[in-house]
Design a protein around this motif. Structure first.
Motif, PDB file in Angstrom:
ATOM      1  N   TRP A   1      10.721 -10.063  20.728  1.00  0.00           N
ATOM      2  CA  TRP A   1      10.059 -11.315  20.362  1.00  0.00           C
ATOM      3  C   TRP A   1       8.539 -11.139  20.399  1.00  0.00           C
ATOM      4  O   TRP A   1       7.831 -11.553  19.488  1.00  0.00           O
ATOM      5  N   ALA A   2       8.037 -10.496  21.455  1.00  0.00           N
ATOM      6  CA  ALA A   2       6.593 -10.268  21.584  1.00  0.00           C
ATOM      7  C   ALA A   2       6.081  -9.374  20.471  1.00  0.00           C
ATOM      8  O   ALA A   2       5.005  -9.614  19.912  1.00  0.00           O
TER       9      ALA A   2
ATOM     10  N   GLU B   1       2.809  -8.731  15.537  1.00  0.00           N
ATOM     11  CA  GLU B   1       2.661  -8.339  14.130  1.00  0.00           C
ATOM     12  C   GLU B   1       2.195  -9.521  13.290  1.00  0.00           C
ATOM     13  O   GLU B   1       1.352  -9.370  12.411  1.00  0.00           O
ATOM     14  N   GLU B   2       2.715 -10.703  13.579  1.00  0.00           N
ATOM     15  CA  GLU B   2       2.287 -11.898  12.844  1.00  0.00           C
ATOM     16  C   GLU B   2       0.817 -12.197  13.121  1.00  0.00           C
ATOM     17  O   GLU B   2       0.066 -12.535  12.203  1.00  0.00           O
ATOM     18  N   GLN B   3       0.390 -12.063  14.375  1.00  0.00           N
ATOM     19  CA  GLN B   3      -1.011 -12.314  14.719  1.00  0.00           C
ATOM     20  C   GLN B   3      -1.920 -11.293  14.046  1.00  0.00           C
ATOM     21  O   GLN B   3      -2.990 -11.649  13.539  1.00  0.00           O
TER      22      GLN B   3
ATOM     23  N   SER C   1      -1.372  -9.677  11.242  1.00  0.00           N
ATOM     24  CA  SER C   1      -1.419 -10.007   9.817  1.00  0.00           C
ATOM     25  C   SER C   1      -2.369 -11.164   9.554  1.00  0.00           C
ATOM     26  O   SER C   1      -3.127 -11.150   8.584  1.00  0.00           O
ATOM     27  N   GLU C   2      -2.342 -12.159  10.427  1.00  0.00           N
ATOM     28  CA  GLU C   2      -3.227 -13.309  10.278  1.00  0.00           C
ATOM     29  C   GLU C   2      -4.694 -12.890  10.398  1.00  0.00           C
ATOM     30  O   GLU C   2      -5.536 -13.274   9.587  1.00  0.00           O
ATOM     31  N   VAL C   3      -5.010 -12.084  11.400  1.00  0.00           N
ATOM     32  CA  VAL C   3      -6.391 -11.635  11.606  1.00  0.00           C
ATOM     33  C   VAL C   3      -6.847 -10.775  10.435  1.00  0.00           C
ATOM     34  O   VAL C   3      -7.955 -10.951   9.912  1.00  0.00           O
ATOM     35  N   LEU C   4      -6.011  -9.845  10.016  1.00  0.00           N
ATOM     36  CA  LEU C   4      -6.385  -8.996   8.882  1.00  0.00           C
ATOM     37  C   LEU C   4      -6.575  -9.802   7.614  1.00  0.00           C
ATOM     38  O   LEU C   4      -7.459  -9.502   6.811  1.00  0.00           O
ATOM     39  N   GLY C   5      -5.779 -10.825   7.436  1.00  0.00           N
ATOM     40  CA  GLY C   5      -5.921 -11.691   6.269  1.00  0.00           C
ATOM     41  C   GLY C   5      -7.260 -12.408   6.235  1.00  0.00           C
ATOM     42  O   GLY C   5      -7.798 -12.707   5.171  1.00  0.00           O
ATOM     43  N   ARG C   6      -7.815 -12.688   7.418  1.00  0.00           N
ATOM     44  CA  ARG C   6      -9.129 -13.338   7.486  1.00  0.00           C
ATOM     45  C   ARG C   6     -10.272 -12.336   7.406  1.00  0.00           C
ATOM     46  O   ARG C   6     -11.298 -12.591   6.795  1.00  0.00           O
ATOM     47  N   VAL C   7     -10.115 -11.179   8.045  1.00  0.00           N
ATOM     48  CA  VAL C   7     -11.215 -10.232   8.184  1.00  0.00           C
ATOM     49  C   VAL C   7     -11.376  -9.319   6.969  1.00  0.00           C
ATOM     50  O   VAL C   7     -12.506  -9.076   6.528  1.00  0.00           O
ATOM     51  N   LEU C   8     -10.297  -8.808   6.440  1.00  0.00           N
ATOM     52  CA  LEU C   8     -10.402  -7.853   5.337  1.00  0.00           C
ATOM     53  C   LEU C   8     -11.160  -8.388   4.124  1.00  0.00           C
ATOM     54  O   LEU C   8     -12.011  -7.673   3.585  1.00  0.00           O
ATOM     55  N   PRO C   9     -10.904  -9.606   3.687  1.00  0.00           N
ATOM     56  CA  PRO C   9     -11.672 -10.086   2.524  1.00  0.00           C
ATOM     57  C   PRO C   9     -13.183 -10.119   2.787  1.00  0.00           C
ATOM     58  O   PRO C   9     -13.978  -9.836   1.887  1.00  0.00           O
ATOM     59  N   ARG C  10     -13.565 -10.418   4.006  1.00  0.00           N
ATOM     60  CA  ARG C  10     -14.982 -10.501   4.355  1.00  0.00           C
ATOM     61  C   ARG C  10     -15.665  -9.139   4.229  1.00  0.00           C
ATOM     62  O   ARG C  10     -16.821  -9.043   3.850  1.00  0.00           O
TER      63      ARG C  10
END
Length: 68
Positions: free
Chosen positions: A38-39, A44-46, A48-57
């Motif tokens: 579960w952890a 992995e979800e967290q 993906s979320e961070v990379l989704g915000r940071v990579l475009p920048r």
């Protein structure tokens, strides 16, 4: 909540071996395995979320570094 878990003889032997090696009950081994999976899923979800915000920048910079 009670539940029934059906294991093959081989799976049961592995669970027995883990329980003895770690000095834990079979039930505790299964709970720990569940919590670990579960952890890992949520980690992995967290990520993906961070990379989704940071990579475009930093996309332009990353593209430039990749061509050097």
């Amino acid at each position: 909540m009670a539940m029934t878990l059906r294991l093959s003889d081989e799976e049961n032997a592995r669970l027995d071996e883990l329980a003895v090696a770690e000095g834990r009950s079979k039930q505790e081994i299964l709970r720990l395995a569940l919590n670990d999976r579960w952890a890992r899923l949520h980690k992995e979800e967290q990520l993906s979320e961070v990379l989704g915000r940071v990579l475009p920048r930093y996309r332009t910079l990353l593209d430039r570094i990749g061509t050097v």
